[in-house]
Design an enzyme around this catalytic site. Structure first.
Site, PDB file in Angstrom:
ATOM      1  N   CYS A 123      -2.241  35.770   7.757  1.00 50.59           N
ATOM      2  CA  CYS A 123      -1.757  34.932   6.649  1.00 50.59           C
ATOM      3  C   CYS A 123      -0.240  34.973   6.459  1.00 50.59           C
ATOM      4  O   CYS A 123       0.354  33.993   6.045  1.00 50.59           O
ATOM      5  CB  CYS A 123      -2.476  35.269   5.350  1.00 50.59           C
ATOM      6  SG  CYS A 123      -2.237  36.956   4.779  1.00 50.59           S
ATOM      7  N   LYS A 196     -13.824  42.762   1.034  1.00 50.72           N
ATOM      8  CA  LYS A 196     -12.573  42.279   0.464  1.00 50.72           C
ATOM      9  C   LYS A 196     -12.883  41.029  -0.355  1.00 50.72           C
ATOM     10  O   LYS A 196     -13.405  40.041   0.170  1.00 50.72           O
ATOM     11  CB  LYS A 196     -11.577  41.965   1.580  1.00 50.72           C
ATOM     12  CG  LYS A 196     -10.273  41.392   1.059  1.00 50.72           C
ATOM     13  CD  LYS A 196      -9.258  41.235   2.161  1.00 50.72           C
ATOM     14  CE  LYS A 196      -7.989  40.598   1.631  1.00 50.72           C
ATOM     15  NZ  LYS A 196      -6.987  40.433   2.675  1.00 50.72           N
ATOM     16  N   ARG A 206       1.160  38.359  -2.674  1.00 50.46           N
ATOM     17  CA  ARG A 206       1.425  37.078  -1.988  1.00 50.46           C
ATOM     18  C   ARG A 206       2.857  36.622  -2.223  1.00 50.46           C
ATOM     19  O   ARG A 206       3.463  35.994  -1.366  1.00 50.46           O
ATOM     20  CB  ARG A 206       0.420  36.022  -2.429  1.00 50.46           C
ATOM     21  CG  ARG A 206      -0.963  36.372  -1.896  1.00 50.46           C
ATOM     22  CD  ARG A 206      -1.990  35.332  -2.214  1.00 50.46           C
ATOM     23  NE  ARG A 206      -3.322  35.837  -1.855  1.00 50.46           N
ATOM     24  CZ  ARG A 206      -4.452  35.266  -2.204  1.00 50.46           C
ATOM     25  NH1 ARG A 206      -4.426  34.148  -2.903  1.00 50.46           N
ATOM     26  NH2 ARG A 206      -5.609  35.796  -1.840  1.00 50.46           N
ATOM     27  N   ARG A 218      -8.971  31.243  -0.626  1.00 52.09           N
ATOM     28  CA  ARG A 218      -9.574  32.037   0.447  1.00 52.09           C
ATOM     29  C   ARG A 218     -11.079  32.256   0.254  1.00 52.09           C
ATOM     30  O   ARG A 218     -11.656  33.149   0.833  1.00 52.09           O
ATOM     31  CB  ARG A 218      -8.895  33.407   0.515  1.00 52.09           C
ATOM     32  CG  ARG A 218      -7.383  33.388   0.711  1.00 52.09           C
ATOM     33  CD  ARG A 218      -6.924  34.609   1.483  1.00 52.09           C
ATOM     34  NE  ARG A 218      -5.515  34.912   1.349  1.00 52.09           N
ATOM     35  CZ  ARG A 218      -4.511  34.195   1.863  1.00 52.09           C
ATOM     36  NH1 ARG A 218      -4.770  33.085   2.540  1.00 52.09           N
ATOM     37  NH2 ARG A 218      -3.266  34.597   1.700  1.00 52.09           N
ATOM     38  N   GLU A 234     -21.613  43.311   4.311  1.00 50.89           N
ATOM     39  CA  GLU A 234     -20.310  43.266   5.002  1.00 50.89           C
ATOM     40  C   GLU A 234     -19.993  44.627   5.639  1.00 50.89           C
ATOM     41  O   GLU A 234     -19.524  44.702   6.764  1.00 50.89           O
ATOM     42  CB  GLU A 234     -19.189  42.892   4.032  1.00 50.89           C
ATOM     43  CG  GLU A 234     -19.088  41.415   3.702  1.00 50.89           C
ATOM     44  CD  GLU A 234     -18.508  40.584   4.848  1.00 50.89           C
ATOM     45  OE1 GLU A 234     -18.103  41.154   5.870  1.00 50.89           O
ATOM     46  OE2 GLU A 234     -18.468  39.347   4.701  1.00 50.89           O
ATOM     47  N   LYS A 249     -11.889  46.457  -1.584  1.00 49.09           N
ATOM     48  CA  LYS A 249     -10.609  45.975  -2.094  1.00 49.09           C
ATOM     49  C   LYS A 249     -10.817  44.768  -2.980  1.00 49.09           C
ATOM     50  O   LYS A 249     -11.552  43.860  -2.575  1.00 49.09           O
ATOM     51  CB  LYS A 249      -9.731  45.596  -0.890  1.00 49.09           C
ATOM     52  CG  LYS A 249      -8.425  44.961  -1.244  1.00 49.09           C
ATOM     53  CD  LYS A 249      -7.730  44.503  -0.006  1.00 49.09           C
ATOM     54  CE  LYS A 249      -6.529  43.694  -0.447  1.00 49.09           C
ATOM     55  NZ  LYS A 249      -5.911  43.018   0.625  1.00 49.09           N
ATOM     56  N   TYR A 314       0.314  51.652  -4.319  1.00 48.31           N
ATOM     57  CA  TYR A 314       1.767  51.556  -4.512  1.00 48.31           C
ATOM     58  C   TYR A 314       2.278  52.669  -5.429  1.00 48.31           C
ATOM     59  O   TYR A 314       3.480  52.876  -5.546  1.00 48.31           O
ATOM     60  CB  TYR A 314       2.120  50.177  -5.101  1.00 48.31           C
ATOM     61  CG  TYR A 314       1.628  49.036  -4.234  1.00 48.31           C
ATOM     62  CD1 TYR A 314       2.350  48.626  -3.121  1.00 48.31           C
ATOM     63  CD2 TYR A 314       0.412  48.397  -4.493  1.00 48.31           C
ATOM     64  CE1 TYR A 314       1.887  47.604  -2.302  1.00 48.31           C
ATOM     65  CE2 TYR A 314      -0.067  47.381  -3.682  1.00 48.31           C
ATOM     66  CZ  TYR A 314       0.682  46.990  -2.585  1.00 48.31           C
ATOM     67  OH  TYR A 314       0.209  45.993  -1.762  1.00 48.31           O
TER      68      TYR A 314
HETATM   69  C1  PBG Z   1      -3.697  40.009   3.896  1.00 50.05           C
HETATM   70  C2  PBG Z   1      -3.716  40.950   2.769  1.00 50.05           C
HETATM   71  C3  PBG Z   1      -3.632  40.702   1.381  1.00 50.05           C
HETATM   72  C4  PBG Z   1      -3.567  41.951   0.760  1.00 50.05           C
HETATM   73  C5  PBG Z   1      -3.655  42.910   1.768  1.00 50.05           C
HETATM   74  N1  PBG Z   1      -3.773  42.253   2.991  1.00 50.05           N
HETATM   75  C6  PBG Z   1      -3.496  39.446   0.633  1.00 50.05           C
HETATM   76  C7  PBG Z   1      -4.557  38.421   0.656  1.00 50.05           C
HETATM   77  O1  PBG Z   1      -5.648  38.600   1.190  1.00 50.05           O
HETATM   78  O2  PBG Z   1      -4.247  37.347   0.127  1.00 50.05           O
HETATM   79  C8  PBG Z   1      -3.413  42.206  -0.705  1.00 50.05           C
HETATM   80  C9  PBG Z   1      -2.822  43.530  -1.061  1.00 50.05           C
HETATM   81  C10 PBG Z   1      -2.338  43.641  -2.447  1.00 50.05           C
HETATM   82  O3  PBG Z   1      -2.541  42.738  -3.300  1.00 50.05           O
HETATM   83  O4  PBG Z   1      -1.735  44.666  -2.741  1.00 50.05           O
HETATM   84  N2  PBG Z   1      -4.750  39.164   4.034  1.00 50.05           N
END
Ligand code: PBG
Length: 326
Positions: A123, A196, A206, A218, A234, A249, A314
């Site tokens: 992405c 996810k 993003r 998505r 999954e 996540k 973080y």
């Molecule tokens: C990539 C990805 C994303 C995150 C981690 N890998 C963004 C998404 O799926 O749009 C999000 C991580 C975060 O919000 O800290 N696909």
């Protein structure tokens, strides 16, 4: 049966020492992984407005940061790239001189023992911002797979220790495993972002990674927040395809999912305490509405208590500094 007044649960809460002795869950540095945003270019260290304290670094600016992380005993980082050029087929995701490939080499040179995990996704590298190849207005699963495999392989070639596919395509763990094995990278583990969710909590990420989809959303590949049984399917799929570790996540709104996965599967389990979860705490703390330190310790402890072995967060650096001062 002992009941009140013989039974008094408060007896074991009376002093700090007793409370410490019976504490069931303790988060340690060794549980944590710190995310790093790496931007193509030179001399960049730029704070992300919606994520105070988190920066985008160019590969040449990473050394002080990774030395600090290793100095805090955090075992690993997970890398996200912001390339200069994007196209329909995410060419810079698997380019040998891409931003992530440069970053891996630079980190490995500075602190060879720090684990380098890489986010395997397209992405950030596609002009449309979707996690795969778009055809007829949707992300095409099977056309995306070889590009993900190429990306994971190029990370391994650059020196990554663990690859972590986050795209949510079916079959990606299988093709990545086969591709790595064929190239003699049998020892590189796969941490699959298995469950996810299509979450509003990725908003600040993003912005940080410039990876918002240019059209649509998505939801045809990431999961519906309403579902937990599907999360187990999954995880089952990714384990069947060869995932060494699995992930849920976001973390905090999905503690029940973490707990269910922990009960049913024996694979190491990671939870990603995502950007929106971080931004909420930071914003409230800046207003003086929450005590940041206590809030963060409580959140990370809850994620571990739910069943996560690994927490990607973080808050990792702050958390370690605070626990050292307790
Ligand atoms: C990539 C990805 C994303 C995150 C981690 N890998 C963004 C998404 O799926 O749009 C999000 C991580 C975060 O919000 O800290 N696909």
């Amino acid at each position: 049966m002992v009941i009140f007044p013989q039974l008094r649960l408060r007896r074991l809460r009376r002093t700090e020492t007793i409370r410490r002795m019976i504490q069931e869950t303790r988060v340690e540095a060794g549980d944590l992984v710190y995310p790093l945003f790496v931007q193509e270019g030179k001399g960049v260290k730029q704070e992300i407005p919606s994520m105070p304290g988190i920066y985008r670094f160019s590969p040449d600016q990473l050394s002080a940061e990774v030395e600090e992380i290793a100095g805090l005993n955090i075992p690993g980082v997970i890398l996200f790239g912001i390339p200069e050029q994007k196209d329909e087929v995410a060419s810079m995701a698997y380019h040998p001189e891409g931003v992530i490939q440069q970053a891996i080499k630079s980190i490995k040179k500075t602190v060879p023992d720090l684990l380098v995990l890489t986010d395997v996704c397209l992405c950030e590298y596609t002009s449309h911002g979707h996690c795969g190849v778009v055809s007829n207005g949707d992300v095409d699963n099977d056309q995306t797979l070889p590009l993900l495999a190429k990306t994971a392989l190029s990370h391994a070639e650059a020196g990554a220790d663990i690859v972590a596919p986050s795209d949510m395509m079916d079959g990606r763990v299988k093709i990545i495993r086969e591709t790595l094995d064929k190239a003699s990278y049998q020892q590189i583990p796969i941490l699959a972002y298995s469950a996810k969710y299509a979450s509003a909590f990725y908003g600040p990420f993003r912005e940080a990674a410039e990876s918002a989809p240019q059209f649509g959303d998505r939801r045809s590949y990431q999961m519906d927040p309403s579902n937990v049984r599907e999360a187990l399917r999954e995880v089952e799929e990714d384990i069947a395809e060869g995932a060494d570790m699995v992930m849920v996540k976001p973390a905090l709104p999905y503690l029940d999912v973490i707990s269910r996965v922990r009960t049913i599967f024996n694979h190491p389990l990671a939870a990603y305490n995502v950007s929106g979860e971080y931004a909420m705490v930071k914003a409230a703390a800046q207003q003086g509405w929450l005590d940041e330190k206590r809030t963060v310790i409580e959140i990370l402890t809850a994620i571990k208590r739910a069943g996560a072995d690994i927490i990607i967060t973080y808050h990792a650096k702050d958390f370690i500094r605070w626990s050292a001062s307790v």
